[in-house]
Design an enzyme around this catalytic site. Structure first.
Site, PDB file in Angstrom:
ATOM      1  CG  ASN A 192      28.031  19.232  61.307  1.00  0.00           C
ATOM      2  OD1 ASN A 192      27.068  19.897  61.687  1.00  0.00           O
ATOM      3  ND2 ASN A 192      28.480  18.170  61.970  1.00  0.00           N
ATOM      4  CD1 TRP A 193      28.461  25.827  59.437  1.00  0.00           C
ATOM      5  CD2 TRP A 193      26.511  26.928  59.359  1.00  0.00           C
ATOM      6  NE1 TRP A 193      28.507  26.696  58.373  1.00  0.00           N
ATOM      7  CE2 TRP A 193      27.318  27.376  58.300  1.00  0.00           C
ATOM      8  CE3 TRP A 193      25.234  27.466  59.509  1.00  0.00           C
ATOM      9  CZ2 TRP A 193      26.889  28.353  57.399  1.00  0.00           C
ATOM     10  CZ3 TRP A 193      24.812  28.435  58.613  1.00  0.00           C
ATOM     11  CH2 TRP A 193      25.630  28.869  57.572  1.00  0.00           C
ATOM     12  CE  LYS A 194      30.921  19.348  64.481  1.00  0.00           C
ATOM     13  NZ  LYS A 194      32.068  18.730  65.164  1.00  0.00           N
TER      14      LYS A 194
ATOM     15  CG  HIS B 173      28.355  14.261  63.863  1.00  0.00           C
ATOM     16  ND1 HIS B 173      29.008  14.450  65.059  1.00  0.00           N
ATOM     17  CD2 HIS B 173      29.102  14.879  62.920  1.00  0.00           C
ATOM     18  CE1 HIS B 173      30.106  15.160  64.829  1.00  0.00           C
ATOM     19  NE2 HIS B 173      30.183  15.434  63.538  1.00  0.00           N
TER      20      HIS B 173
ATOM     21  CD  GLU C  11      30.144  16.882  67.538  1.00  0.00           C
ATOM     22  OE1 GLU C  11      29.196  17.525  67.047  1.00  0.00           O
ATOM     23  OE2 GLU C  11      31.344  17.134  67.285  1.00  0.00           O
TER      24      GLU C  11
ATOM     25  CD  GLU D 290      32.714  13.876  60.692  1.00  0.00           C
ATOM     26  OE1 GLU D 290      32.985  14.927  60.119  1.00  0.00           O
ATOM     27  OE2 GLU D 290      31.948  13.806  61.674  1.00  0.00           O
TER      28      GLU D 290
ATOM     29  N   GLY E  93      37.452  18.419  65.989  1.00  0.00           N
ATOM     30  CA  GLY E  93      37.574  19.589  66.849  1.00  0.00           C
ATOM     31  C   GLY E  93      38.855  19.633  67.666  1.00  0.00           C
TER      32      GLY E  93
ATOM     33  CB  SER F  89      41.178  18.831  62.437  1.00  0.00           C
ATOM     34  OG  SER F  89      40.736  18.746  63.783  1.00  0.00           O
TER      35      SER F  89
ATOM     36  N   GLY G 161      33.713  20.865  60.220  1.00  0.00           N
ATOM     37  CA  GLY G 161      33.077  21.502  61.370  1.00  0.00           C
ATOM     38  C   GLY G 161      33.592  22.919  61.549  1.00  0.00           C
ATOM     39  N   GLY G 162      34.551  23.086  62.453  1.00  0.00           N
ATOM     40  CA  GLY G 162      35.048  24.408  62.837  1.00  0.00           C
ATOM     41  C   GLY G 162      35.387  25.327  61.674  1.00  0.00           C
TER      42      GLY G 162
HETATM   43  P1  13P Z   1      35.961  19.719  62.906  1.00  0.00           P
HETATM   44  O1  13P Z   1      36.166  20.072  61.454  1.00  0.00           O
HETATM   45  O2  13P Z   1      35.664  20.902  63.767  1.00  0.00           O
HETATM   46  O3  13P Z   1      37.050  18.847  63.424  1.00  0.00           O
HETATM   47  O4  13P Z   1      34.616  18.843  62.960  1.00  0.00           O
HETATM   48  C1  13P Z   1      34.466  17.759  62.111  1.00  0.00           C
HETATM   49  C2  13P Z   1      33.068  17.292  62.197  1.00  0.00           C
HETATM   50  O5  13P Z   1      32.638  16.751  63.188  1.00  0.00           O
HETATM   51  C3  13P Z   1      32.200  17.521  61.031  1.00  0.00           C
HETATM   52  O6  13P Z   1      31.016  16.806  61.145  1.00  0.00           O
END
Ligand code: 13P
Length: 251
Positions: free
Chosen positions: A9-11, A94, A96, A166, A172, A211, A232-233
């Site tokens: 998920n590149w956000k 999600h 966010e 999650e 993050g 993470s 994510g990251g």
């Molecule tokens: P991180 O891997 O950056 O913690 O993000 C997880 C995430 O929100 C994937 O949707």
């Protein structure tokens, strides 16, 4: 057997050019991987990634969707649009989106239905915040989110779902849930699904997200109820995302 699904998920990261370059590099790094691979770029890069991923083992996903097929909904993107551009998966709910953009359990359910209606697979995100975990409410929170997301779905649809557990405090932050903690909550979610949809619970794939990195991927993926990762990251660099894919493939 449930096949592991590793999704990035590149956000709100990457221009079209960056996304296309990444996809080409990942395609060579992850060729022949033993897990399913999904990239979820921003809307603007979906077409470019779809073209770059053609003929590879990389599938395409979107990060959100609106539940109406078309209409006067400025700024929104519909399921038929995502289907046409080549998406097989759509992330829904999600944390966010829940936190910053007013996503509710009800809108999550509408979006899940819209995604299924157009022949794609929803990746439904659930997870507790730190205060909720500290108050001992994790199970209550993930149960409510799961029940609401699945409302009105028949058992066959439920079997085809992907769920991403999650924990919000792990996103993050570099703080990963331990493999045992993640397994425990994910097994609980599978139990909730069993109550709602019987044996479909054995088919639904449940990812862990928060993470995930190459160093902790194998430990998480070797848990019996964890069927993949939503990253994510660490999905933003080809090396680290390919590392997670590789480690997961060993499990
Ligand atoms: P991180 O891997 O950056 O913690 O993000 C997880 C995430 O929100 C994937 O949707």
């Amino acid at each position: 057997m449930r096949r592991l699904i590793i999704a990035g998920n590149w956000k709100m990261h990457k221009t079209v050019q960056q996304a296309v370059d990444f996809t080409k590099e990942l395609a060579s790094l992850a060729a022949g991987a033993g897990v399913e691979i999904v990239l979820c770029p921003p809307f603007t890069a979906l077409h470019g990634v779809a073209e770059a991923a053609r003929g590879t083992n990389i599938a395409l996903g979107a990060q959100d969707v609106y539940w109406e097929d078309e209409g006067a909904f400025t700024g929104e993107i519909s399921a038929p649009m995502l289907k046409e551009v080549g998406c097989q998966y759509v992330i829904v709910g999600h944390s966010e989106r829940r936190r910053y953009f007013g996503e509710t359990d009800e809108t999550v359910n509408k979006k899940v239905k819209a995604v299924f209606k157009h022949g794609m697979t929803p990746v439904v995100c659930v997870g507790e915040t730190l205060p909720e975990r500290e108050a001992g409410r994790t199970e209550q929170v993930v149960r409510a989110q799961t029940e609401a997301a699945l409302k009105g779905l028949d058992a066959e649809k439920v079997a085809g779902l992907v769920i991403a557990y999650e924990p919000v405090w792990a996103i993050g932050t570099g703080k990963t849930a331990s493999a045992e903690d993640a397994q425990q909550v994910i097994a609980y979610i599978r139990g909730v699904i069993r109550e709602l949809a019987g044996d479909s619970a054995d088919k639904v794939r449940i990812q862990y997200g928060g993470s995930v990195k190459p160093e902790n991927a194998a430990g998480l993926m070797s848990q019996p109820d964890i069927d993949g990762a939503l990253v994510g990251g660490a999905s933003l660099k080809p090396d680290s995302f390919a590392g997670i894919i590789k480690e997961s493939g060993k499990v």
